[in-house]
Design a protein around this motif. Structure first.
Motif, PDB file in Angstrom:
ATOM      1  N   ILE A 177      33.254   5.542  12.268  1.00  0.00           N
ATOM      2  CA  ILE A 177      33.649   6.261  13.485  1.00  0.00           C
ATOM      3  C   ILE A 177      32.899   5.674  14.670  1.00  0.00           C
ATOM      4  O   ILE A 177      31.697   5.401  14.585  1.00  0.00           O
ATOM      5  N   LYS A 178      33.628   5.484  15.785  1.00  0.00           N
ATOM      6  CA  LYS A 178      32.998   5.026  17.027  1.00  0.00           C
ATOM      7  C   LYS A 178      33.376   5.958  18.167  1.00  0.00           C
ATOM      8  O   LYS A 178      34.557   6.211  18.395  1.00  0.00           O
ATOM      9  N   ASN A 179      32.368   6.469  18.855  1.00  0.00           N
ATOM     10  CA  ASN A 179      32.554   7.308  20.044  1.00  0.00           C
ATOM     11  C   ASN A 179      33.500   8.475  19.789  1.00  0.00           C
ATOM     12  O   ASN A 179      34.552   8.600  20.404  1.00  0.00           O
ATOM     13  N   HIS A 180      33.078   9.316  18.878  1.00  0.00           N
ATOM     14  CA  HIS A 180      33.831  10.530  18.574  1.00  0.00           C
ATOM     15  C   HIS A 180      33.018  11.736  19.037  1.00  0.00           C
ATOM     16  O   HIS A 180      32.090  12.193  18.352  1.00  0.00           O
ATOM     17  N   LEU A 181      33.327  12.201  20.240  1.00  0.00           N
ATOM     18  CA  LEU A 181      32.629  13.339  20.843  1.00  0.00           C
ATOM     19  C   LEU A 181      31.115  13.116  20.787  1.00  0.00           C
ATOM     20  O   LEU A 181      30.615  12.191  21.402  1.00  0.00           O
ATOM     21  N   SER A 182      30.352  13.915  20.019  1.00  0.00           N
ATOM     22  CA  SER A 182      28.892  13.760  20.030  1.00  0.00           C
ATOM     23  C   SER A 182      28.404  12.604  19.154  1.00  0.00           C
ATOM     24  O   SER A 182      27.226  12.263  19.167  1.00  0.00           O
ATOM     25  N   PHE A 183      29.295  11.984  18.386  1.00  0.00           N
ATOM     26  CA  PHE A 183      28.911  10.845  17.541  1.00  0.00           C
ATOM     27  C   PHE A 183      29.193   9.536  18.276  1.00  0.00           C
ATOM     28  O   PHE A 183      30.332   9.256  18.649  1.00  0.00           O
ATOM     29  N   GLU A 184      28.133   8.743  18.492  1.00  0.00           N
ATOM     30  CA  GLU A 184      28.340   7.417  19.077  1.00  0.00           C
ATOM     31  C   GLU A 184      28.898   6.459  18.031  1.00  0.00           C
ATOM     32  O   GLU A 184      29.784   5.662  18.311  1.00  0.00           O
ATOM     33  N   ALA A 185      28.347   6.526  16.839  1.00  0.00           N
ATOM     34  CA  ALA A 185      28.817   5.682  15.745  1.00  0.00           C
ATOM     35  C   ALA A 185      28.280   6.222  14.436  1.00  0.00           C
ATOM     36  O   ALA A 185      27.194   6.799  14.374  1.00  0.00           O
ATOM     37  N   CYS A 186      29.071   6.059  13.382  1.00  0.00           N
ATOM     38  CA  CYS A 186      28.555   6.350  12.048  1.00  0.00           C
ATOM     39  C   CYS A 186      29.324   5.517  11.027  1.00  0.00           C
ATOM     40  O   CYS A 186      30.504   5.208  11.219  1.00  0.00           O
ATOM     41  N   ASP A 187      28.635   5.131   9.987  1.00  0.00           N
ATOM     42  CA  ASP A 187      29.191   4.307   8.915  1.00  0.00           C
ATOM     43  C   ASP A 187      28.699   4.923   7.614  1.00  0.00           C
ATOM     44  O   ASP A 187      27.528   4.831   7.272  1.00  0.00           O
ATOM     45  N   ILE A 188      29.611   5.620   6.894  1.00  0.00           N
ATOM     46  CA  ILE A 188      29.208   6.382   5.716  1.00  0.00           C
ATOM     47  C   ILE A 188      29.960   5.876   4.491  1.00  0.00           C
ATOM     48  O   ILE A 188      31.178   5.678   4.539  1.00  0.00           O
ATOM     49  N   GLU A 189      29.255   5.714   3.395  1.00  0.00           N
ATOM     50  CA  GLU A 189      29.875   5.386   2.115  1.00  0.00           C
ATOM     51  C   GLU A 189      29.810   6.616   1.210  1.00  0.00           C
ATOM     52  O   GLU A 189      28.773   7.285   1.130  1.00  0.00           O
ATOM     53  N   PHE A 190      30.939   6.887   0.524  1.00  0.00           N
ATOM     54  CA  PHE A 190      31.041   8.098  -0.286  1.00  0.00           C
ATOM     55  C   PHE A 190      31.162   7.757  -1.773  1.00  0.00           C
ATOM     56  O   PHE A 190      31.657   6.689  -2.149  1.00  0.00           O
ATOM     57  N   THR A 191      30.751   8.708  -2.593  1.00  0.00           N
ATOM     58  CA  THR A 191      30.943   8.602  -4.039  1.00  0.00           C
ATOM     59  C   THR A 191      32.053   9.562  -4.453  1.00  0.00           C
ATOM     60  O   THR A 191      32.592  10.309  -3.635  1.00  0.00           O
ATOM     61  N   LYS A 192      32.363   9.580  -5.743  1.00  0.00           N
ATOM     62  CA  LYS A 192      33.323  10.549  -6.270  1.00  0.00           C
ATOM     63  C   LYS A 192      32.678  11.934  -6.317  1.00  0.00           C
ATOM     64  O   LYS A 192      31.474  12.074  -6.149  1.00  0.00           O
ATOM     65  N   GLY A 193      33.500  12.942  -6.600  1.00  0.00           N
ATOM     66  CA  GLY A 193      32.973  14.282  -6.814  1.00  0.00           C
ATOM     67  C   GLY A 193      32.853  15.123  -5.570  1.00  0.00           C
ATOM     68  O   GLY A 193      33.657  15.012  -4.638  1.00  0.00           O
ATOM     69  N   LEU A 194      31.840  15.964  -5.535  1.00  0.00           N
ATOM     70  CA  LEU A 194      31.653  16.951  -4.470  1.00  0.00           C
ATOM     71  C   LEU A 194      30.722  16.393  -3.392  1.00  0.00           C
ATOM     72  O   LEU A 194      29.566  16.072  -3.663  1.00  0.00           O
ATOM     73  N   VAL A 195      31.248  16.277  -2.172  1.00  0.00           N
ATOM     74  CA  VAL A 195      30.493  15.747  -1.032  1.00  0.00           C
ATOM     75  C   VAL A 195      30.284  16.892  -0.035  1.00  0.00           C
ATOM     76  O   VAL A 195      31.254  17.477   0.456  1.00  0.00           O
ATOM     77  N   VAL A 196      29.029  17.219   0.246  1.00  0.00           N
ATOM     78  CA  VAL A 196      28.723  18.377   1.088  1.00  0.00           C
ATOM     79  C   VAL A 196      27.976  17.927   2.346  1.00  0.00           C
ATOM     80  O   VAL A 196      27.098  17.063   2.282  1.00  0.00           O
ATOM     81  N   PHE A 197      28.348  18.551   3.477  1.00  0.00           N
ATOM     82  CA  PHE A 197      27.682  18.300   4.755  1.00  0.00           C
ATOM     83  C   PHE A 197      26.952  19.572   5.173  1.00  0.00           C
ATOM     84  O   PHE A 197      27.566  20.657   5.213  1.00  0.00           O
ATOM     85  N   THR A 198      25.658  19.457   5.484  1.00  0.00           N
ATOM     86  CA  THR A 198      24.896  20.595   5.983  1.00  0.00           C
ATOM     87  C   THR A 198      24.149  20.179   7.241  1.00  0.00           C
ATOM     88  O   THR A 198      24.142  19.012   7.613  1.00  0.00           O
TER      89      THR A 198
END
Length: 513
Positions: A7-28
């Protein structure tokens, strides 16, 4: 599954690069840090909402039958959204519309919104019941598909019959109108190309007097023809070119004289009247060709109106035959559904018991005939209407249906994005939701924002979202000690207590068992 998100320049995020695994992914993370902003950005990539970022890209490791949409399949498939003035969507570098993106994404991404109650639409409830019925009766799904095709044929023929019956009531008016239009066209009896010919005559008539005067004056050239020949002879010049020219001119004048004589015989008033009638016909129908085509159409309609009684009887017989067959097939489908109802109810109540919810009861009633048969599936949660339960209870009921759907209908998984699934729940209730989601995550890759440490402790991947003093959001994966501290923060607030840390450790230890 989604392997990576950029993601680039998405509201309050300037940039992020995230890699995910299988299963349950939680954001807190703390309130207002940007958890919902991040998930909404992911959703917008797949057509759920408007794109707010300069760029969003995701790698999806799943075959999506993209060839059916005219897009080349890749491994992984790259979904991308770019926004300058307007949002543009791409899959594997090929442009798609927002609707196209959403249609394709439905093959891999499901979104369970807190505001969406479409799970309880009758068609979706019956689809789930049909999935359960197949376990009891393997031919059930083929019977349902055959019924849908038969019903569509029946519906089309019935609509045709209703149209004919409506026409029959006013057939005399329709016949009179058709005859009227045919008579109006026949009255003029136009011929193709006649309009251009008439306008040519009109143009010639308007210039007739001028042509006659000019030809009379120019005709004097022929009286000088012999004098010109004498001059050519005296100077010993070949007169052949002059003779040929004069002969051609003489033929031209003779032809024009014939035309002028023909114009003398034309009734100007009749010509203008004919031109006016043709013009009125063209104004109504567009052209002479279209007027003649309209006449032919009306003749065919008139013939059909004459035979409408026979056509109606023929259609009515076919509709009655199909209706009898449809009722027989609908009864067969209903019988299979009734037999499967206890199994579906048992599955749902098994999940509801895990979620500390009262048992529900399913009831099948006969309603209006449609492509799903005539069955209407009612869901009663104890004595309470589903529309009157709390949001926390409502989410748990939806989760039970989702788990049952996973059990009977889901074979190849996909991505499930949840909206506040454990909001407003007690610790015990939250853990029950976490356990069901953990089971679902064996087939789904699940993305969820968690408000409770119970769900977060069951995550296969735990991300923390934070916002710095410059109001810029960041996200990163938590490991070991970081994860314990975040779970403790969720328990006791920003001032983390020793008891909260011990509780967080116990949650993670239980998860490891």
């Amino acid at each position: 599954m989604i392997e990576r998100l950029l993601i680039k320049n998405h509201l309050s995020f300037e940039a992020c690069d995230i890699e995910f695994t299988k299963g349950l992914v939680v954001f807190t993370g703390p309130s207002g840090a940007g958890k919902s902003v991040l998930l909404n950005g992911l959703l917008s990539l797949f057509g759920y909402g408007d794109v707010q970022a300069d760029m969003i890209e995701a790698s999806v490791d799943k075959a999506l039958n993209l060839e059916a949409f005219g897009i080349e399949e890749a491994n992984p498939n790259i979904f991308k959204a770019l926004k300058a003035k307007n949002a543009r969507y791409f899959i594997n570098a090929q442009a798609v519309s927002k609707k196209g993106m959403m249609d394709i994404s439905k093959g891999c991404v499901n979104y369970l919104s807190i505001k969406d109650n479409s799970e309880f639409e009758n068609s979706r409830l019956l689809k789930l019941l049909d999935g359960v019925s197949v376990r009891e009766e393997p031919l059930h799904v083929k019977n349902v598909e055959a019924f849908e095709a038969l019903y569509l044929s029946y519906k089309t023929l019935k609509e045709e019959l209703e149209t004919i019956e409506a026409e029959e009531k006013k057939v005399e008016d329709l016949k009179e109108f058709a005859r009227f239009e045919i008579a109006k066209i026949d009255e003029v009896a136009p011929k193709i190309g006649e309009d251009e010919e008439l306008l040519s005559f009109k143009k010639s008539l308007s210039k007739k007097e001028k042509i006659e005067q000019a030809m009379h004056k120019a005709g004097e050239i022929f009286s000088l023809e012999s004098s010109v020949n004498d001059v050519l002879s005296l100077i010993e010049a070949d007169s052949a070119f002059f003779d040929a020219c004069m002969n051609e001119l003489r033929l031209l004048f003779e032809k024009q004289h014939e035309t002028l004589e023909a114009l003398e015989e034309i009734d100007v008033e009749s010509l203008l009247d004919r031109i006016e009638k043709i013009a009125q016909l063209k104004k109504r129908y567009g052209s002479i060709e279209e007027a003649l085509a309209h006449k032919q159409k009306r003749l065919e309609e008139l013939e059909r109106y004459e035979n409408i009684g026979f056509e109606k009887a023929h259609l009515a017989k076919k509709v009655a035959s199909l209706e009898l067959e449809i009722h027989e097939k609908a009864a067969t489908i209903t019988a299979s559904r009734v037999a499967a109802l206890p199994r579906m109810e048992t599955s749902l109540n098994g999940y509801l018991a895990q979620l500390y919810m009262p048992a529900l009861r399913l009831r099948l009633e006969q309603g209006g005939l449609c492509e799903n048969g005539w069955d209407v599936l009612h869901v009663n949660l104890g004595t309470v209407d589903l529309k009157r339960i709390s949001s926390g209870e409502y989410n748990r009921v939806r989760l039970a249906f989702l788990a049952t759907h996973n059990e009977f209908l889901l074979s190849d998984g996909g991505v499930l994005i949840l909206d506040e699934i454990d909001a407003n729940l007690s610790g015990k209730e939250s853990m029950s939701v976490a356990n069901v989601l953990k089971t679902l995550s064996k087939k789904y890759q699940i993305f969820a924002i968690s408000h409770q440490p119970q769900l977060s402790s069951r995550a296969d991947q735990h991300f923390f979202v934070t916002k710095d003093t410059l109001h810029v959001s960041r996200v990163y994966a938590l490991k070991d000690e970081e994860r314990i501290n975040e779970l403790a923060r969720m328990v006791s607030g920003e001032s983390v207590s020793e008891e909260a840390i011990l509780f967080a450790k116990s949650l993670l230890e239980n998860e490891m068992k």
